[in-house]
Design an enzyme around this catalytic site. Structure first.
Site, PDB file in Angstrom:
ATOM      1  N   GLY A  79       0.876  -1.167   0.000  1.00 17.86           N
ATOM      2  CA  GLY A  79       0.000   0.000   0.000  1.00 17.86           C
ATOM      3  C   GLY A  79       0.910   1.212   0.000  1.00 17.86           C
ATOM      4  O   GLY A  79       1.209   1.803   1.040  1.00 17.86           O
TER       5      GLY A  79
ATOM      6  N   ALA B  48      -0.353   7.505   0.038  1.00 13.06           N
ATOM      7  CA  ALA B  48       0.127   8.711   0.716  1.00 13.06           C
ATOM      8  C   ALA B  48       1.087   8.369   1.856  1.00 13.06           C
ATOM      9  O   ALA B  48       2.257   8.771   1.862  1.00 13.06           O
ATOM     10  CB  ALA B  48      -1.070   9.508   1.235  1.00 13.06           C
TER      11      ALA B  48
ATOM     12  N   ASN C 165      -5.457   2.692   9.816  1.00 20.67           N
ATOM     13  CA  ASN C 165      -6.341   3.138  10.893  1.00 20.67           C
ATOM     14  C   ASN C 165      -7.465   2.143  11.141  1.00 20.67           C
ATOM     15  O   ASN C 165      -7.715   1.258  10.324  1.00 20.67           O
ATOM     16  CB  ASN C 165      -6.984   4.480  10.506  1.00 20.67           C
TER      17      ASN C 165
ATOM     18  N   LYS D 115      -7.067   6.396  18.984  1.00 15.07           N
ATOM     19  CA  LYS D 115      -7.030   7.074  17.679  1.00 15.07           C
ATOM     20  C   LYS D 115      -8.338   6.842  16.915  1.00 15.07           C
ATOM     21  O   LYS D 115      -8.844   7.752  16.247  1.00 15.07           O
ATOM     22  CB  LYS D 115      -5.835   6.588  16.857  1.00 15.07           C
TER      23      LYS D 115
ATOM     24  N   ASN E  29     -13.738  12.226  11.291  1.00 20.56           N
ATOM     25  CA  ASN E  29     -13.932  11.775   9.909  1.00 20.56           C
ATOM     26  C   ASN E  29     -15.389  11.902   9.464  1.00 20.56           C
ATOM     27  O   ASN E  29     -15.680  12.629   8.520  1.00 20.56           O
ATOM     28  CB  ASN E  29     -13.414  10.339   9.734  1.00 20.56           C
TER      29      ASN E  29
ATOM     30  N   SER F 228      -9.216  12.246   6.000  1.00 23.41           N
ATOM     31  CA  SER F 228      -9.147  11.362   4.824  1.00 23.41           C
ATOM     32  C   SER F 228     -10.525  10.903   4.365  1.00 23.41           C
ATOM     33  O   SER F 228     -10.749  10.711   3.177  1.00 23.41           O
ATOM     34  CB  SER F 228      -8.261  10.152   5.139  1.00 23.41           C
TER      35      SER F 228
HETATM   36  P1  NAD Z   1      -3.943   5.696   0.216  1.00 26.48           P
HETATM   37  O1  NAD Z   1      -5.280   5.362  -0.372  1.00 26.48           O
HETATM   38  O2  NAD Z   1      -3.230   6.906  -0.252  1.00 26.48           O
HETATM   39  O3  NAD Z   1      -2.940   4.449   0.020  1.00 26.48           O
HETATM   40  C1  NAD Z   1      -3.339   3.115  -0.040  1.00 26.48           C
HETATM   41  C2  NAD Z   1      -2.661   2.493  -1.258  1.00 26.48           C
HETATM   42  O4  NAD Z   1      -2.877   1.082  -1.229  1.00 26.48           O
HETATM   43  C3  NAD Z   1      -3.215   3.008  -2.579  1.00 26.48           C
HETATM   44  O5  NAD Z   1      -2.179   3.585  -3.352  1.00 26.48           O
HETATM   45  C4  NAD Z   1      -3.806   1.756  -3.245  1.00 26.48           C
HETATM   46  O6  NAD Z   1      -3.591   1.737  -4.653  1.00 26.48           O
HETATM   47  C5  NAD Z   1      -3.031   0.643  -2.562  1.00 26.48           C
HETATM   48  N1  NAD Z   1      -3.754  -0.645  -2.526  1.00 26.48           N
HETATM   49  C6  NAD Z   1      -4.843  -0.953  -1.787  1.00 26.48           C
HETATM   50  N2  NAD Z   1      -5.186  -2.238  -1.971  1.00 26.48           N
HETATM   51  C7  NAD Z   1      -4.305  -2.764  -2.843  1.00 26.48           C
HETATM   52  C8  NAD Z   1      -4.121  -4.068  -3.410  1.00 26.48           C
HETATM   53  N3  NAD Z   1      -4.906  -5.116  -3.119  1.00 26.48           N
HETATM   54  N4  NAD Z   1      -3.115  -4.225  -4.282  1.00 26.48           N
HETATM   55  C9  NAD Z   1      -2.286  -3.207  -4.579  1.00 26.48           C
HETATM   56  N5  NAD Z   1      -2.396  -1.958  -4.066  1.00 26.48           N
HETATM   57  C10 NAD Z   1      -3.397  -1.744  -3.212  1.00 26.48           C
HETATM   58  O7  NAD Z   1      -4.168   5.725   1.791  1.00 26.48           O
HETATM   59  P2  NAD Z   1      -3.277   6.453   2.913  1.00 26.48           P
HETATM   60  O8  NAD Z   1      -3.752   7.828   3.101  1.00 26.48           O
HETATM   61  O9  NAD Z   1      -1.847   6.194   2.647  1.00 26.48           O
HETATM   62  O10 NAD Z   1      -3.749   5.642   4.200  1.00 26.48           O
HETATM   63  C11 NAD Z   1      -3.378   4.291   4.426  1.00 26.48           C
HETATM   64  C12 NAD Z   1      -3.862   3.897   5.823  1.00 26.48           C
HETATM   65  O11 NAD Z   1      -3.158   4.695   6.783  1.00 26.48           O
HETATM   66  C13 NAD Z   1      -5.341   4.169   6.077  1.00 26.48           C
HETATM   67  O12 NAD Z   1      -5.859   3.221   6.962  1.00 26.48           O
HETATM   68  C14 NAD Z   1      -5.348   5.532   6.733  1.00 26.48           C
HETATM   69  O13 NAD Z   1      -6.499   5.763   7.521  1.00 26.48           O
HETATM   70  C15 NAD Z   1      -4.092   5.414   7.577  1.00 26.48           C
HETATM   71  N6  NAD Z   1      -3.475   6.696   7.909  1.00 26.48           N
HETATM   72  C16 NAD Z   1      -3.266   7.620   6.942  1.00 26.48           C
HETATM   73  C17 NAD Z   1      -2.680   8.839   7.284  1.00 26.48           C
HETATM   74  C18 NAD Z   1      -2.408   9.898   6.236  1.00 26.48           C
HETATM   75  O14 NAD Z   1      -2.063  11.013   6.618  1.00 26.48           O
HETATM   76  N7  NAD Z   1      -2.497   9.603   4.955  1.00 26.48           N
HETATM   77  C19 NAD Z   1      -2.329   9.082   8.616  1.00 26.48           C
HETATM   78  C20 NAD Z   1      -2.507   8.081   9.567  1.00 26.48           C
HETATM   79  C21 NAD Z   1      -3.091   6.884   9.198  1.00 26.48           C
END
Ligand code: NAD
Length: 307
Positions: A7, A10, A104, A183, A191, A256
């Site tokens: 994954g 971001a 999360n 959290k 959210n 998000s």
């Molecule tokens: P995001 O959607 O930007 O990233 C997830 C990535 O996973 C995507 O690029 C998607 O293409 C990839 N993906 C998902 N399933 C897949 C699969 N089966 N095969 C291949 N690729 C796959 O999400 P994010 O913002 O990075 O968040 C990820 C997690 O972290 C979430 O649970 C979010 O709540 C948590 N989180 C995010 C932040 C933040 O600031 N972005 C902060 C804390 C926690």
């Protein structure tokens, strides 16, 4: 250490850059073709608040394209995507591979337990953040930390050392579940309510009854926590919420879930308020606020998807 970030969106990209910069052998695993192609041809661009930007070259590929086995897999899909990711990367997981989940929400460990042994699972929660600007580009701001705990007494010293070498401020917790619920409590307020009120975090804070609504949600989470054996400190969550409302902290941000709704994507609501409402139903605890918020977010997902 040979590390896969499963994954590479971001947050995965931010964590991956930090680990690679500390000298680890990092591979990104993702399925988003435009993102993969942008990174593999032009590098991953990381921009900061002062307008500066840097390029990082980390190999990113789909689960099918990756070969070899990893010492550590960091799971950073959105929570509803976790099960599919674990299915897709099964050939890359050896007996000694450890898997740290930083997504999360609640229920991640149960999903992981369907795919790997409990000895391999590390539960975690992070305060690092990152925004995806466009394919191949993330914007990062501030710093963060990680709390983690092996769920079955495995030795995670090497993992903690690797994370700290990368400056990820990792700390072993003896009760990570409590930190995850804490959290999830914050996320279960900010959210859905910012989506339903069409507000950023600071704007939500200006609603006269904003904190009452927060308390309605959190009181239910506390009651469910009591039955599940998890201490939920409502006052501490409210205090964190008050800080986040300030513009100099997260006030100007849209959580998000707001961004997911705008992009017509499925949200993580079933792993936040929906998870608490389900636990409430199973344990005969009334959770009307969490149940209603979950249904309203699902309705919003449907509306935005057909727009
Ligand atoms: P995001 O959607 O930007 O990233 C997830 C990535 O996973 C995507 O690029 C998607 O293409 C990839 N993906 C998902 N399933 C897949 C699969 N089966 N095969 C291949 N690729 C796959 O999400 P994010 O913002 O990075 O968040 C990820 C997690 O972290 C979430 O649970 C979010 O709540 C948590 N989180 C995010 C932040 C933040 O600031 N972005 C902060 C804390 C926690």
């Amino acid at each position: 250490m040979k590390i896969a970030i499963a994954g590479f969106g971001a947050l995965g990209a931010r964590v991956g850059v930090m680990l690679q910069s500390a000298g680890h052998d990092v591979t990104g695993i993702d399925g988003w073709a435009a993102h993969i192609s942008a990174i593999n041809t032009k590098g991953l661009t990381v921009t900061e608040d002062d307008g500066s930007s840097k390029k990082f070259f980390i190999p990113v590929m789909t689960p099918k394209e990756v070969t070899g086995e990893f010492d550590l897999v960091i799971l950073l899909t959105k929570t509803p995507q976790l099960n599919r990711m674990l299915t897709d990367i099964q050939p890359l997981i050896a007996k000694q591979t450890q898997l740290l989940v930083l997504s999360n929400g609640l229920g991640n460990v149960e999903v992981m337990a369907k795919h790997v042994s409990s000895q391999q699972i590390i539960a975690g929660v992070t305060l690092w953040t990152s925004d995806l600007v466009q394919p191949g580009e993330i914007h990062v701001t501030g710093t963060g930390s990680i709390k983690l705990q092996a769920i079955d007494h495995a030795d995670i010293t090497a993992v903690v050392t690797a994370l700290n070498e990368a400056g990820l401020n990792a700390e072993v917790s003896d009760n990570v579940v409590e930190a995850i619920w804490h959290k999830a409590g914050i996320n279960s307020v900010l959210n859905p309510l910012t989506v339903l009120l069409d507000a950023n975090i600071a704007e939500f804070g200006t609603a006269g009854n904003g904190m009452d609504l927060a308390l309605n949600i959190l009181d239910e989470i506390k009651q469910v926590g009591d039955v599940a054996g998890v201490n939920v400190d409502v006052n501490s969550i409210l205090s964190d919420l008050s800080n986040l409302l300030k513009p100099e902290n997260a006030g100007n941000h849209y959580p998000s879930m707001y961004q997911d709704i705008q992009a017509g994507k499925r949200t993580e609501i079933d792993f936040l308020n929906g998870y608490f409402a389900k636990l409430g139903r199973e344990n005969h605890i009334a959770t009307p606020f969490n149940a209603l918020v979950t249904r309203l977010i699902h309705a919003k997902e449907d509306i935005e998807r057909v727009k």
